[in-house]
Design an enzyme around this catalytic site. Structure first.
Site, PDB file in Angstrom:
ATOM      1  N   TYR A   1     -12.004 -45.004 -18.646  1.00 60.31           N
ATOM      2  CA  TYR A   1     -11.157 -43.694 -18.902  1.00 60.31           C
ATOM      3  C   TYR A   1     -12.283 -42.769 -19.382  1.00 60.31           C
ATOM      4  O   TYR A   1     -13.526 -42.960 -19.312  1.00 60.31           O
ATOM      5  CB  TYR A   1     -10.149 -44.013 -19.897  1.00 60.31           C
ATOM      6  CG  TYR A   1      -9.163 -44.973 -19.613  1.00 60.31           C
ATOM      7  CD1 TYR A   1      -8.258 -44.754 -18.387  1.00 60.31           C
ATOM      8  CD2 TYR A   1      -8.971 -46.281 -20.064  1.00 60.31           C
ATOM      9  CE1 TYR A   1      -7.214 -45.634 -18.068  1.00 60.31           C
ATOM     10  CE2 TYR A   1      -8.024 -47.306 -19.680  1.00 60.31           C
ATOM     11  CZ  TYR A   1      -7.318 -46.931 -18.667  1.00 60.31           C
ATOM     12  OH  TYR A   1      -6.627 -47.664 -18.048  1.00 60.31           O
TER      13      TYR A   1
ATOM     14  N   HIS B   1     -10.590 -44.068 -27.599  1.00 63.49           N
ATOM     15  CA  HIS B   1     -10.490 -44.889 -26.392  1.00 63.49           C
ATOM     16  C   HIS B   1     -11.550 -44.587 -25.682  1.00 63.49           C
ATOM     17  O   HIS B   1     -11.790 -43.442 -24.693  1.00 63.49           O
ATOM     18  CB  HIS B   1      -9.442 -44.981 -25.456  1.00 63.49           C
ATOM     19  CG  HIS B   1      -9.274 -45.998 -24.821  1.00 63.49           C
ATOM     20  ND1 HIS B   1     -10.174 -47.025 -24.300  1.00 63.49           N
ATOM     21  CD2 HIS B   1      -7.985 -46.769 -24.163  1.00 63.49           C
ATOM     22  CE1 HIS B   1      -9.805 -48.011 -23.562  1.00 63.49           C
ATOM     23  NE2 HIS B   1      -8.406 -47.797 -23.483  1.00 63.49           N
TER      24      HIS B   1
ATOM     25  N   GLN C   1      -4.482 -45.056 -31.230  1.00 65.59           N
ATOM     26  CA  GLN C   1      -5.300 -44.957 -30.216  1.00 65.59           C
ATOM     27  C   GLN C   1      -5.297 -43.624 -29.480  1.00 65.59           C
ATOM     28  O   GLN C   1      -4.402 -43.573 -28.827  1.00 65.59           O
ATOM     29  CB  GLN C   1      -5.479 -46.162 -29.160  1.00 65.59           C
ATOM     30  CG  GLN C   1      -6.744 -46.163 -28.434  1.00 65.59           C
ATOM     31  CD  GLN C   1      -6.395 -47.152 -27.241  1.00 65.59           C
ATOM     32  OE1 GLN C   1      -5.943 -46.945 -26.255  1.00 65.59           O
ATOM     33  NE2 GLN C   1      -7.399 -48.247 -27.287  1.00 65.59           N
TER      34      GLN C   1
ATOM     35  N   THR D   1      -0.943 -50.594 -23.674  1.00 68.81           N
ATOM     36  CA  THR D   1       0.110 -49.784 -22.910  1.00 68.81           C
ATOM     37  C   THR D   1       1.323 -50.184 -22.577  1.00 68.81           C
ATOM     38  O   THR D   1       1.577 -51.445 -21.892  1.00 68.81           O
ATOM     39  CB  THR D   1      -0.625 -49.137 -21.734  1.00 68.81           C
ATOM     40  OG1 THR D   1      -1.725 -48.332 -22.027  1.00 68.81           O
ATOM     41  CG2 THR D   1       0.311 -48.160 -20.925  1.00 68.81           C
TER      42      THR D   1
ATOM     43  N   HIS E   1     -13.218 -49.110 -20.671  1.00 69.38           N
ATOM     44  CA  HIS E   1     -12.238 -49.313 -19.509  1.00 69.38           C
ATOM     45  C   HIS E   1     -12.393 -48.221 -18.441  1.00 69.38           C
ATOM     46  O   HIS E   1     -11.476 -48.214 -17.663  1.00 69.38           O
ATOM     47  CB  HIS E   1     -10.982 -49.766 -20.055  1.00 69.38           C
ATOM     48  CG  HIS E   1     -10.902 -50.770 -20.958  1.00 69.38           C
ATOM     49  ND1 HIS E   1      -9.790 -51.131 -21.738  1.00 69.38           N
ATOM     50  CD2 HIS E   1     -11.777 -51.454 -21.449  1.00 69.38           C
ATOM     51  CE1 HIS E   1      -9.954 -51.939 -22.693  1.00 69.38           C
ATOM     52  NE2 HIS E   1     -11.164 -52.382 -22.425  1.00 69.38           N
TER      53      HIS E   1
ATOM     54  N   PRO F   1      -4.454 -52.322 -28.737  1.00 70.33           N
ATOM     55  CA  PRO F   1      -3.607 -51.522 -28.495  1.00 70.33           C
ATOM     56  C   PRO F   1      -3.483 -51.966 -26.957  1.00 70.33           C
ATOM     57  O   PRO F   1      -4.139 -52.492 -26.056  1.00 70.33           O
ATOM     58  CB  PRO F   1      -4.715 -50.220 -28.113  1.00 70.33           C
ATOM     59  CG  PRO F   1      -5.911 -50.750 -28.207  1.00 70.33           C
ATOM     60  CD  PRO F   1      -6.040 -52.009 -29.043  1.00 70.33           C
TER      61      PRO F   1
END
Length: 346
Positions: A154, A149, A106, A31, A152, A29
């Site tokens: 998030y 997700h 995702q 962005t 990272h 995935p």
């Protein structure tokens, strides 16, 4: 670069329940911010179709946000709620399936507040339900699974990490308690999609604000961390690292995905600068691109079944035909990753 015979293990089929993939390659995935007002258009469908046409085993979409006020702090990130956005995703699924591919969205919450201590339990319950609503929509639209997700830095990962989770209720405290939110999300999604629909969870040690961060320091801590997530219903762990070739703990050559598979028995996806010369984050900080790297360090680990699937990010972003070129031995035709190639071939 690796020859055709040497990469055969990358092109063995993979089956987990009702999920059958033609090979072991996964589109990571990434962005893109190419969905105005949160709606993926025909260009987004064409983008994913190109990768499906060129033999990617499983496409995991860019992050798509749930219906929560805090879920996104970036412009033109796609939504995974609302009639217009979901109709756009239905078209994406149709195009990918028509090209013979498999695809999972995702599902994402960015955690815009920076930490999780401000959320009330009522707000948490709302967010959990919105993850489940998006999961149900994915199944209804014909996707082949979902990825949550949880990496990272998030939202899900903010609950995992002690530095961003200082809560004193049941969502905070010990390592195991900090998995409570994620486990509730997974359980709610499982209830929404039923027992046979694949749920992937992306996890990482590193954070966007701290590449040296560690959720766990030892294999035993990792085992404690993973157990509630397995029990909640995770089918596949997507183990994000910056460099797939690096061992996770001293005294073993296993990388992060290797350890997670060994400790859980669940299939894992490895990722981290596959097909690139060096660490992808260096390219961005230096403003440069990358040559095409040999897969010689990857293939033996796959053949030894240290992990099951291999996610390719920037190399596949730059070259939609990366998988088919590797499969057919056309390595001299590979397009190197660079800002220019990405803009041209998005």
């Amino acid at each position: 670069m690796t020859n055709t015979q040497a990469v055969q293990s990358l092109f063995r089929p993979f089956t987990l329940g009702k999920l059958s993939l033609s090979n072991r390659t996964v589109m990571a995935p990434m962005t893109r911010q190419k969905s105005p007002n949160g709606v993926p258009g025909s260009d987004v469908a064409a983008y994913y179709r190109r990768r499906a046409e060129n033999g990617v085993g499983l496409i995991i979409t860019e992050g798509t946000v749930i219906n929560d006020a805090d879920s996104s702090n970036q412009k033109d990130v796609p939504f995974f709620y609302g009639e217009e956005a979901l109709n756009g995703w239905a078209n994406v699924v149709s195009e990918v399936h028509d090209a013979g591919g498999k695809i999972a969205p995702q599902i994402w919450h960015m955690g815009a507040r920076g930490n999780v201590n401000e959320y009330t339990e009522e707000e948490i319950a709302h967010i959990v339900q919105e993850f489940a609503n998006s999961a149900a929509s994915a199944k209804r639209l014909g996707f082949d699974g979902i990825e949550l997700h949880g990496a990272h830095g998030y939202l899900i990962d903010q609950f995992f990490w002690a530095k961003t989770n200082q809560r004193t209720d049941r969502y905070g405290g010990s390592l195991i308690a900090r998995t409570t939110f994620a486990a509730e999300v997974v359980k709610a999604c499982r209830e929404a999609v039923g027992p046979d629909f694949p749920i992937i969870l992306r996890i990482s040690q590193w954070k966007g604000i701290d590449y040296s961060a560690k959720l766990v320091e030892t294999a035993e801590e990792l085992k404690q961390f993973l157990e509630p997530l397995v029990n909640a219903g995770v089918d596949i762990f997507h183990c994000s690292t910056r460099r797939f070739w690096e061992p996770e703990f001293e005294g073993s050559d296993l990388n992060f995905a290797g350890w997670v598979k060994q400790l859980t028995g669940k299939p894992t996806i490895t990722v981290g600068s596959v097909g690139l010369e060096g660490d992808v984050t260096t390219f961005f900080s230096a403003g440069s691109g990358s040559g095409n790297a040999s897969l010689d360090g990857l293939i033996p680990k796959l053949e030894n079944q240290e992990f099951d699937l291999v996610a390719i990010g920037r190399a596949l972003l730059a070259d939609p035909a990366w998988v088919s070129k590797i499969r057919d031995g056309r390595v001299e035709e590979l397009i190197p990753f660079s800002p220019q190639s990405v803009q041209t071939l998005y």
